[in-house]
Design a protein around this motif. Structure first.
Motif, PDB file in Angstrom:
ATOM      1  N   ASP A 112      -3.821  -5.913   7.392  1.00 22.48           N
ATOM      2  CA  ASP A 112      -3.141  -6.094   6.109  1.00 22.48           C
ATOM      3  C   ASP A 112      -1.995  -7.067   6.321  1.00 22.48           C
ATOM      4  O   ASP A 112      -1.221  -6.928   7.279  1.00 22.48           O
ATOM      5  N   TRP A 163       0.839  -1.198   0.000  1.00 22.47           N
ATOM      6  CA  TRP A 163       0.000   0.000   0.000  1.00 22.47           C
ATOM      7  C   TRP A 163       0.876   1.252   0.000  1.00 22.47           C
ATOM      8  O   TRP A 163       1.997   1.238   0.541  1.00 22.47           O
ATOM      9  N   SER A 164       0.345   2.335  -0.532  1.00 25.07           N
ATOM     10  CA  SER A 164       1.057   3.616  -0.481  1.00 25.07           C
ATOM     11  C   SER A 164       1.077   4.138   0.957  1.00 25.07           C
ATOM     12  O   SER A 164       0.189   3.792   1.756  1.00 25.07           O
ATOM     13  N   ASP A 165       2.053   4.955   1.279  1.00 21.53           N
ATOM     14  CA  ASP A 165       2.170   5.548   2.629  1.00 21.53           C
ATOM     15  C   ASP A 165       2.059   4.488   3.723  1.00 21.53           C
ATOM     16  O   ASP A 165       1.219   4.578   4.623  1.00 21.53           O
ATOM     17  N   TYR A 166       2.892   3.469   3.643  1.00 15.53           N
ATOM     18  CA  TYR A 166       2.713   2.338   4.564  1.00 15.53           C
ATOM     19  C   TYR A 166       4.048   1.765   5.021  1.00 15.53           C
ATOM     20  O   TYR A 166       4.099   0.607   5.429  1.00 15.53           O
ATOM     21  N   ASP A 187      -3.977   6.851   8.006  1.00 12.08           N
ATOM     22  CA  ASP A 187      -3.847   7.881   6.966  1.00 12.08           C
ATOM     23  C   ASP A 187      -4.259   9.246   7.510  1.00 12.08           C
ATOM     24  O   ASP A 187      -3.635  10.264   7.197  1.00 12.08           O
ATOM     25  N   TRP A 220      -8.941   5.856   6.336  1.00 11.19           N
ATOM     26  CA  TRP A 220      -8.322   4.900   7.259  1.00 11.19           C
ATOM     27  C   TRP A 220      -7.614   5.625   8.403  1.00 11.19           C
ATOM     28  O   TRP A 220      -6.976   6.666   8.193  1.00 11.19           O
ATOM     29  N   PHE A 227      -9.285  -3.568   9.848  1.00 11.86           N
ATOM     30  CA  PHE A 227      -8.620  -4.356   8.799  1.00 11.86           C
ATOM     31  C   PHE A 227      -7.247  -4.789   9.289  1.00 11.86           C
ATOM     32  O   PHE A 227      -6.630  -4.117  10.120  1.00 11.86           O
TER      33      PHE A 227
HETATM   34  C1  N2P Z   1      -2.103   2.698   3.694  1.00 15.68           C
HETATM   35  C2  N2P Z   1      -3.513   2.327   3.975  1.00 15.68           C
HETATM   36  C3  N2P Z   1      -3.700   0.889   4.100  1.00 15.68           C
HETATM   37  C4  N2P Z   1      -4.906   0.596   4.854  1.00 15.68           C
HETATM   38  N1  N2P Z   1      -2.008   4.027   3.311  1.00 15.68           N
HETATM   39  C5  N2P Z   1      -5.936  -0.125   4.112  1.00 15.68           C
HETATM   40  N2  N2P Z   1      -5.848  -1.501   4.117  1.00 15.68           N
END
Ligand code: N2P
Length: 372
Positions: free
Chosen positions: A280, A39-42, A249, A246, A278
């Motif tokens: 991940d 995922w972006s920003d993760y 975020d 989220w 959630f």
């Molecule tokens: C990352 C958001 C991931 C959370 N920016 C959603 N699964």
């Protein structure tokens, strides 16, 4: 009957040769490359660099912002990825569909660091924790720009339940003026809507979905943006004032606003009825070209300092019980990153969805987004 000596010797030699071939360390045969799709920003700034330095493995890192996009790649096959990060209920579909490779736990000694409660939660969808290791977890919720929302609502007080802000047309009609963003994916929006209607967020009962299209249709005119990644900066710079987004975020937006001195006061909310959780998970595609390197990465992430580094940077909780001491106090004490037990009890847990349920979520969402 005893075999002649020469034949016996050949058999023994053959067996030795075979044993040698089989025991040749596979890791040495694998090129020093690891392809990750996350995922972006993760991720933290030094996560990849430290791994590369230590292992000599070159990481290629691509990003996505919805489970739907990742799933399409896995279904198409030959993605080239070695580690992917689907949410657990998607990973279950993928494991059941033969798209993932079973983890070799002998290569993951750091599994010992994981919180047994989180492992048990994941095991509801992944019996025996065979395919998934939790990267980070969080929940779908509402984030606001405190001052802009107050100004837009005028004489209307803030609702008791934060979900009203995004699901009640009275609020949305006022908030449109400062910008409202919704996550851009069926499997985030429809579960949030079900939750708001008091139904299980991942219900398998078709009747539970009946109220969803109407609920969404009524607020559609006021949604000004669909985004699952760009909304972070839009919140930080004040171009939207409400996000159905989220938890982490929204906290990233908050910290970017503070660091960038944009003057925007961003807050993730804990709705009265709870959010939608959630988890991940790191998983290895069945056709991953570098599965040994993938295991090395997964084991590296489960080091307490590494897992803590992720949480410190992106404000999502991690499953690593040994990492707590490395988490910055301001993150550890942020109740929107680590909600209290009472808050956690109210949250909806991810449930296995069938492909049929998933498709009906997509139909409902597409109608909502396109406004037909
Ligand atoms: C990352 C958001 C991931 C959370 N920016 C959603 N699964």
């Amino acid at each position: 009957m005893a075999k002649p000596f020469s034949l016996r010797a050949a058999g023994i030699l053959g067996a030795i040769a075979l044993a040698f071939a089989c025991s040749a360390p596979k890791a040495q045969e694998e090129e020093k490359v690891l392809n990750i799709y996350n995922w972006s920003d993760y991720i933290a700034d030094d996560t990849i660099a430290n791994f590369e330095k230590e292992t000599g493995i070159k990481v290629r890192y691509d990003i996505f912002d919805s489970n739907e996009i990742l799933h399409a790649k896995l279904v198409a096959g030959k993605s080239g990825y070695d580690v992917v990060v689907p949410s657990s209920y998607w990973a279950k579909l993928q494991a059941d569909g033969g798209l993932l490779r079973k983890l070799d736990k002998s290569k993951l000694p750091n599994l010992k660091n994981l919180d047994p409660d989180i492992q048990a939660t994941l095991a509801r969808l992944d019996p025996g924790n065979q395919f998934m290791v939790n990267w980070l977890w969080g929940y779908t919720t509402v984030g606001i720009n405190v001052d802009k929302v107050k100004a837009a609502l005028g004489s209307m007080p803030m609702p008791e339940n934060a979900w009203d802000l995004v699901f009640k047309p009275e609020y949305m009609a006022k908030l449109k003026s400062c910008g409202v963003s919704f996550l851009d994916s069926p499997t985030d929006i429809v579960p949030a809507a079900l939750h708001y209607l008091g139904k299980p967020a991942f219900s398998r009962n078709a009747a539970d979905y009946q109220g969803v299209p109407d609920l969404l249709k009524k607020v559609r005119p006021y949604v000004t943006l669909f985004s699952s990644s760009g909304y972070i900066n839009d919140m930080a710079n004040g171009s939207i004032c409400v996000a159905l987004g989220w938890s982490g975020d929204v906290n990233i937006a908050r910290s970017r606003a503070i660091e960038g001195k944009t003057g925007q006061n961003i807050q993730a909310l804990l709705p009265k009825t709870g959010g939608v959780l959630f988890f991940d998970t790191m998983a290895i595609p069945i056709d991953a070209p570098h599965p040994d390197n993938a295991h090395k990465w997964i084991n590296y992430i489960m080091r307490p300092e590494v897992h803590a580094g992720l949480t410190n940077k992106v404000f999502y909780a991690n499953p690593n019980k040994e990492s707590r001491k490395f988490i910055k106090p301001e993150v550890a004490n942020n109740p929107t990153v680590f909600p209290s037990d009472a808050e956690m009890k109210k949250m909806d847990l991810p449930e296995a969805v069938t492909n049929d349920v998933r498709r009906s979520m997509t139909r409902i969402y597409t109608t909502f987004k396109t406004g037909v």
